[in-house]
Design an enzyme around this catalytic site. Structure first.
Site, PDB file in Angstrom:
ATOM      1  N   HIS A 354       0.795  -1.230   0.000  1.00 26.19           N
ATOM      2  CA  HIS A 354       0.000   0.000   0.000  1.00 26.19           C
ATOM      3  C   HIS A 354       0.825   1.277   0.000  1.00 26.19           C
ATOM      4  O   HIS A 354       0.257   2.362   0.110  1.00 26.19           O
ATOM      5  CB  HIS A 354      -0.934   0.034   1.215  1.00 26.19           C
ATOM      6  CG  HIS A 354      -2.102  -0.890   1.111  1.00 26.19           C
ATOM      7  ND1 HIS A 354      -3.286  -0.535   0.520  1.00 26.19           N
ATOM      8  CD2 HIS A 354      -2.265  -2.169   1.517  1.00 26.19           C
ATOM      9  CE1 HIS A 354      -4.141  -1.548   0.575  1.00 26.19           C
ATOM     10  NE2 HIS A 354      -3.539  -2.559   1.177  1.00 26.19           N
ATOM     11  N   LYS A 545      -9.560  13.373   3.950  1.00 23.95           N
ATOM     12  CA  LYS A 545      -8.647  12.226   4.000  1.00 23.95           C
ATOM     13  C   LYS A 545      -7.766  12.431   5.223  1.00 23.95           C
ATOM     14  O   LYS A 545      -7.775  13.531   5.808  1.00 23.95           O
ATOM     15  CB  LYS A 545      -7.791  12.145   2.737  1.00 23.95           C
ATOM     16  CG  LYS A 545      -7.127  13.479   2.360  1.00 23.95           C
ATOM     17  CD  LYS A 545      -6.399  13.425   1.027  1.00 23.95           C
ATOM     18  CE  LYS A 545      -7.299  13.374  -0.180  1.00 23.95           C
ATOM     19  NZ  LYS A 545      -7.134  12.221  -1.011  1.00 23.95           N
ATOM     20  N   ARG A 546      -6.992  11.433   5.622  1.00 20.77           N
ATOM     21  CA  ARG A 546      -6.071  11.641   6.735  1.00 20.77           C
ATOM     22  C   ARG A 546      -5.195  12.867   6.444  1.00 20.77           C
ATOM     23  O   ARG A 546      -4.872  13.147   5.283  1.00 20.77           O
ATOM     24  CB  ARG A 546      -5.183  10.406   6.947  1.00 20.77           C
ATOM     25  CG  ARG A 546      -5.879   9.268   7.698  1.00 20.77           C
ATOM     26  CD  ARG A 546      -4.961   8.063   7.834  1.00 20.77           C
ATOM     27  NE  ARG A 546      -4.482   7.675   6.526  1.00 20.77           N
ATOM     28  CZ  ARG A 546      -3.213   7.435   6.229  1.00 20.77           C
ATOM     29  NH1 ARG A 546      -2.282   7.512   7.162  1.00 20.77           N
ATOM     30  NH2 ARG A 546      -2.859   7.095   5.009  1.00 20.77           N
ATOM     31  N   LYS A 551      -0.076  14.238   1.295  1.00 22.05           N
ATOM     32  CA  LYS A 551      -1.367  14.524   0.671  1.00 22.05           C
ATOM     33  C   LYS A 551      -1.547  16.024   0.407  1.00 22.05           C
ATOM     34  O   LYS A 551      -2.456  16.431  -0.296  1.00 22.05           O
ATOM     35  CB  LYS A 551      -2.494  13.973   1.545  1.00 22.05           C
ATOM     36  CG  LYS A 551      -2.525  12.433   1.601  1.00 22.05           C
ATOM     37  CD  LYS A 551      -3.592  11.938   2.565  1.00 22.05           C
ATOM     38  CE  LYS A 551      -3.676  10.425   2.695  1.00 22.05           C
ATOM     39  NZ  LYS A 551      -4.402   9.770   1.600  1.00 22.05           N
ATOM     40  N   THR A 653      -8.908   6.136  -2.668  1.00 20.49           N
ATOM     41  CA  THR A 653     -10.258   5.650  -2.952  1.00 20.49           C
ATOM     42  C   THR A 653     -11.255   6.782  -2.739  1.00 20.49           C
ATOM     43  O   THR A 653     -12.343   6.756  -3.313  1.00 20.49           O
ATOM     44  CB  THR A 653     -10.641   4.453  -2.054  1.00 20.49           C
ATOM     45  OG1 THR A 653     -10.324   4.775  -0.697  1.00 20.49           O
ATOM     46  CG2 THR A 653      -9.895   3.197  -2.472  1.00 20.49           C
ATOM     47  N   LYS A 657     -14.862   7.739  -4.730  1.00 17.89           N
ATOM     48  CA  LYS A 657     -16.169   8.013  -4.120  1.00 17.89           C
ATOM     49  C   LYS A 657     -16.693   9.373  -4.572  1.00 17.89           C
ATOM     50  O   LYS A 657     -17.889   9.536  -4.840  1.00 17.89           O
ATOM     51  CB  LYS A 657     -16.047   8.023  -2.590  1.00 17.89           C
ATOM     52  CG  LYS A 657     -15.605   6.717  -1.984  1.00 17.89           C
ATOM     53  CD  LYS A 657     -15.212   6.939  -0.514  1.00 17.89           C
ATOM     54  CE  LYS A 657     -14.335   5.813  -0.011  1.00 17.89           C
ATOM     55  NZ  LYS A 657     -13.650   6.182   1.272  1.00 17.89           N
TER      56      LYS A 657
HETATM   57  C1  LIG Z   1     -12.367   6.543   1.505  1.00 13.42           C
HETATM   58  C2  LIG Z   1     -11.961   6.915   2.868  1.00 13.42           C
HETATM   59  C3  LIG Z   1     -10.620   7.185   3.140  1.00 13.42           C
HETATM   60  C4  LIG Z   1      -9.542   7.166   2.066  1.00 13.42           C
HETATM   61  O1  LIG Z   1      -9.459   8.449   1.487  1.00 13.42           O
HETATM   62  P1  LIG Z   1      -8.230   8.819   0.497  1.00 13.42           P
HETATM   63  O2  LIG Z   1      -8.646  10.137  -0.050  1.00 13.42           O
HETATM   64  O3  LIG Z   1      -8.192   7.759  -0.538  1.00 13.42           O
HETATM   65  O4  LIG Z   1      -7.020   8.902   1.339  1.00 13.42           O
HETATM   66  C5  LIG Z   1     -10.265   7.536   4.423  1.00 13.42           C
HETATM   67  N1  LIG Z   1     -11.174   7.609   5.406  1.00 13.42           N
HETATM   68  C6  LIG Z   1     -12.487   7.365   5.186  1.00 13.42           C
HETATM   69  C7  LIG Z   1     -13.455   7.475   6.296  1.00 13.42           C
HETATM   70  C8  LIG Z   1     -12.918   7.009   3.912  1.00 13.42           C
HETATM   71  O5  LIG Z   1     -14.218   6.750   3.705  1.00 13.42           O
END
Ligand SMILES: *Cc1c(COP(=O)(O)O)cnc(C)c1O
Length: 809
Positions: A354, A545-546, A551, A653, A657
């Site tokens: 990952h 995101k985190r 990022k 991911t 979404k």
């Molecule tokens: C999808 C998701 C992530 C991943 O987000 P990235 O933008 O791909 O880092 C992290 N936390 C939650 C709660 C998510 O639903």
């Protein structure tokens, strides 16, 4: 079978009445929203249980080949709405709840999230379980039943504060404790050898107890199982306490065993608790391997065909010790010869990487492993010796090659490289996007690819459309059902039919009206959580995101400040009103990430309260990001920020979404952004900045961020505003370290190199937003072309190409 939205089912009122009495223990007329949530959950639980029993029976009868997905994290969020949809009870439950004068959404809001994960990796595991169930794959997820999941985030005077998240405090209707399923897990001690035979004289033992969550498939009665282990002190300890009467001491000893399943450590945390983290990894792996072998032996009576019936998948390296554990069990406990055991082990395991960032690859000090898992260390040494012997035949005399490949990092304190153990112990290794998988074999795993080119492959991530479209965005789901049918839930490529509707003005109007309503819903959440009022007609620009330097939330903040300065300089210009929204947690020990959170709040304070700005710009931070918060944010976004330095984000991911919910992406040429671009077309996405090879070349050529700052007046003015204390007048030096890291610290993630390209691209976004019809066309095009980002596609690919299990779809 196809799925519909069941809004016309008979009301479940009578069944809810019954459960209120039987399971919740309250009279119907006194039922609170929480009571109703529990009662509806009990109805679903009973049906899930029935489906679980049927599925196990069928798989046992078939002697099915099964996949076991080992993961430290499963970020499943809430269960109720998803379970009702899978059971075709959504409409009936909503009608039943209405008869109590309540709204279903409000009732469902009382379920706490199961936040058993940090971020993307854990959420991926949850999406995968949904797809495994839906595709009918004989499958189990295995993990830890953390008493406290990911910490809850609060914001106090602009700073992140962490609180424990006692998600199990009031019990959960969703778990099935399996009192009859437990496994001893041993630690420490020493090893005795009798010729070929090794005996591990362990020093301590805890008991792993199984708790199952049933993961329903959609459009099928089949389910998957998420089996989570809880650590319990051995029974004799309780007896001792009882006999001696020293309850304080007894509780302390008990805790030393049971703390193994207390908390999820943020994966980039401190050395504190590192030993406990290693114990956690071994704990759930050892319990899972025992459980898997027991099931296999019950069905087949022999371990000789284990690899023919069992696929074990390592979600990152956290469960990598399973390779050594399976060898130990086969050789030491079952007397299998080493060579045969090794062949079976390698055929059984597969591994997903990952991250490309070397500093994020997991290693354990040899000394710590000696202390906690002495027999496993011996096994790792033997695997390594045989592996290096083989490698030496490929490049005789090349010691650099061998030391780079070794399972042991010999530089400084000797450490076990868990990624190397995972590669050597697996028959397939995959990355999670096309770019990432290519870079893996070109960079961090290049030497392994020389040895075993065919071992490496790609499995681009995906997300489940049931949660991230059907459940999170009922408005859009309804429009899709009416216009292209409901087949997209199980066959996401059906979305392609939207391309024909894109030219229909009435369809576009409806599509954008739904977006507007979702933005109003998001604005209500923001006002509730932060007190800031948003205008839903603004462009909603989100980065959720985190919080991590790679990022580049800080790059986004630089843009916000630049825009603020430009608005002040020319308030009469034709500004596109914009809301920049952030959400995300920082690891509790990650100082820079926490400082970025505080900067967002400090800048927001100034901008949101500057009367010269008004609705032209708002900056907000939604606290406690998690699955349920994401389910409100994704549908309400116009613009999706995916701005990591090229070559750092394995896949992402969140990007999927958001695009699936009709947001346009502004992003770098990184991770799955690239595949999103290939699918939606260059004209329907905003790609900016350096590409991966350009990042690498600039690094090699001597990157000078200070030069960029000196030659860009607007950028300089943004950085000066931060370091001059404009946003922290009470403490002007507060953000000096953040800015110094850019100007003097080498700007590791190259924010300044991408700055101007990013700003220019943001103005192109504004220009498009001023043409609502053009924007709508592009948003629809994004949704239409997200078919291949369904986790069903990903899992079907894993099943066929890695796990060797036939699937439909
Ligand atoms: C999808 C998701 C992530 C991943 O987000 P990235 O933008 O791909 O880092 C992290 N936390 C939650 C709660 C998510 O639903």
């Amino acid at each position: 079978m196809s799925l519909t939205t069941p809004t016309d089912r008979p009301s479940l009122r009578a069944a809810i009445d019954e459960q209120l009495l039987k399971s919740v223990g309250v009279p119907a007329r006194d039922a609170t929203q929480t009571d109703l949530m529990k009662a509806v959950a009990e109805i679903a639980r009973e049906q899930l249980s029935q489906r679980w029993v049927e599925t196990q029976q069928a798989d046992t009868d078939d002697k099915a080949r099964r996949v076991y997905y080992l993961s430290m994290e499963f970020l499943i969020g809430r269960t109720l709405s998803n379970a009702l949809a899978a059971l075709d009870l959504t409409g009936g439950a909503a009608a039943g709840v209405n008869e109590y004068g309540q709204k279903f959404e409000e009732v469902a809001d009382h379920e706490p999230d199961a936040a058993l994960g940090n971020g993307g990796l854990g959420r991926l595991a949850a999406c995968f379980l949904d797809s495994m169930a839906t595709l009918g794959l004989p499958s189990f997820g295995y993990g830890i039943r953390y008493e406290y999941g990911m910490f809850a985030q609060d914001i106090i005077r602009g700073s992140q504060v962490e609180y424990p998240d006692p998600w199990l405090a009031d019990g959960t209707p969703w778990e099935f404790p399996r009192a009859d399923i437990s496994a001893p897990v041993r630690f420490g001690g020493w090893v005795e050898h009798f010729g070929e035979r090794a005996i591990w004289r362990h020093a301590g033992e805890v008991v792993a107890k199984a708790y199952d969550m049933v993961i329903p498939g959609h459009g099928t009665r089949r389910v998957s199982t998420l089996r989570l282990w809880k650590a319990v002190a051995p029974a004799h300890l309780d007896l001792q306490a009882f006999n001696t009467g020293d309850y304080g001491r007894a509780a302390q000893v008990k805790n030393e065993y049971e703390n193994i399943s207390w908390v999820l450590y943020p994966n980039d945390s401190t050395p504190a608790g590192r030993e406990l983290r290693l114990r956690q990894e071994y704990f759930f792996v050892a319990a899972s391997v025992q459980d898997i072998l027991q099931r296999h032996l019950a069905e087949h009576g022999s371990l000789d065909n284990l690899h023919e019936k069992v696929a074990m998948h390592l979600n990152d390296t956290h469960p990598a010790i399973a390779v050594a554990e399976l060898m130990r069990v086969l050789c030491d406990d079952h007397g299998m010869p080493w060579v045969k055991a090794w062949e079976i082990t390698r055929q059984t395991f597969s591994y997903t990487n990952h991250t490309l960032m070397p500093e994020a690859l997991e290693t354990w000090p040899v000394s710590l492993m000696q202390h906690v898992l002495p027999r496993h260390l011996e096994i790792i040494f033997r695997i390594n010796a045989e592996f290096l012997e083989l490698a030496a035949t490929v490049r005789p005399g090349d010691n650099g090659f061998l030391s780079r490949l070794s399972l042991i990092d010999e530089a400084g304190e000797r450490r076990v490289r868990m990624a190397h153990l995972s590669i050597v112990g697996s028959h397939k290794v995959n990355g999670v996007s096309a770019l990432h998988s290519n870079l893996l074999v070109q960079t961090i795993f290049a030497d392994f690819a020389v040895l075993w080119p065919d071992r490496f492959t790609n499995m681009t991530n995906g997300v489940t459309p049931r949660r991230w479209l059907a459940q999170a965005n009922p408005g859009l789901a309804g429009l899709l059902d009416r216009s292209i049918g409901s087949g997209w839930r199980l066959q996401l490529s059906e979305l392609k039919k939207l391309e024909a509707l894109r030219e229909d003005a009435a369809f576009r109007a409806e599509f954008m009206a739904i977006k507007r309503a979702n933005k109003a819903r998001l604005a209500a959440l923001v006002e509730r959580e932060t007190g800031v009022k948003l205008n839903p007609d603004s462009l909603f620009d989100v980065q959720v995101k985190r919080i991590h330097e790679y990022k580049r939330q800080l790059l986004n903040v630089l843009h916000v400040i630049a825009r603020y300065q430009a608005i002040i300089a020319a308030p009469e210009a034709d500004w596109v009103p914009r809301v920049t929204l952030f959400a995300g947690k920082a690891a509790s020990s990650y100082v820079a990430a926490k400082s970025i959170i505080r900067l967002i709040h400090d800048v927001g304070q100034v901008i949101n309260n500057d009367p010269r700005v008004g609705d032209r710009l708002k900056l907000v931070f939604v606290p406690n990001y998690g699955v349920s918060v994401a389910e409100v944010i994704m549908p309400g976004a116009d613009l999706s920020e995916q701005i990591s330095t090229a070559g750092t984000e394995a896949s992402g991911t969140g990007n999927m979404k958001l695009a699936l919910n009709g947001a346009l992406t502004i992003g770098t040429d990184d991770g799955a952004n690239i595949e999103i671009r290939e699918n939606v077309g260059d004209d329907n996405i905003f790609i900016f900045g350096l590409r991966t090879p350009e990042v690498a070349a600039l690094k090699r050529g001597g990157y000078q961020p200070m030069r960029l700052c000196e030659s860009n007046l607007a950028l300089k003015s943004v950085l000066d505003a931060i370091t001059g204390g404009q946003f922290s007048p009470d403490d002007p030096g507060r953000y000096r370290p953040l800015v110094d890291a850019l100007l003097w610290g080498g700007d590791h993630y190259m924010l300044l190199a991408d700055y101007q390209s990013y700003i220019d691209t943001q103005y192109r976004v504004d220009a498009l937003y001023q043409q609502p019809e053009a924007w709508a066309r592009k948003a629809i095009t994004n949704v239409a072309n997200m078919g291949s980002f369904s986790a069903d596609r990903t899992i079907a690919q894993y099943a066929r190409e890695i796990w060797g299990i036939p699937v439909r779809a």
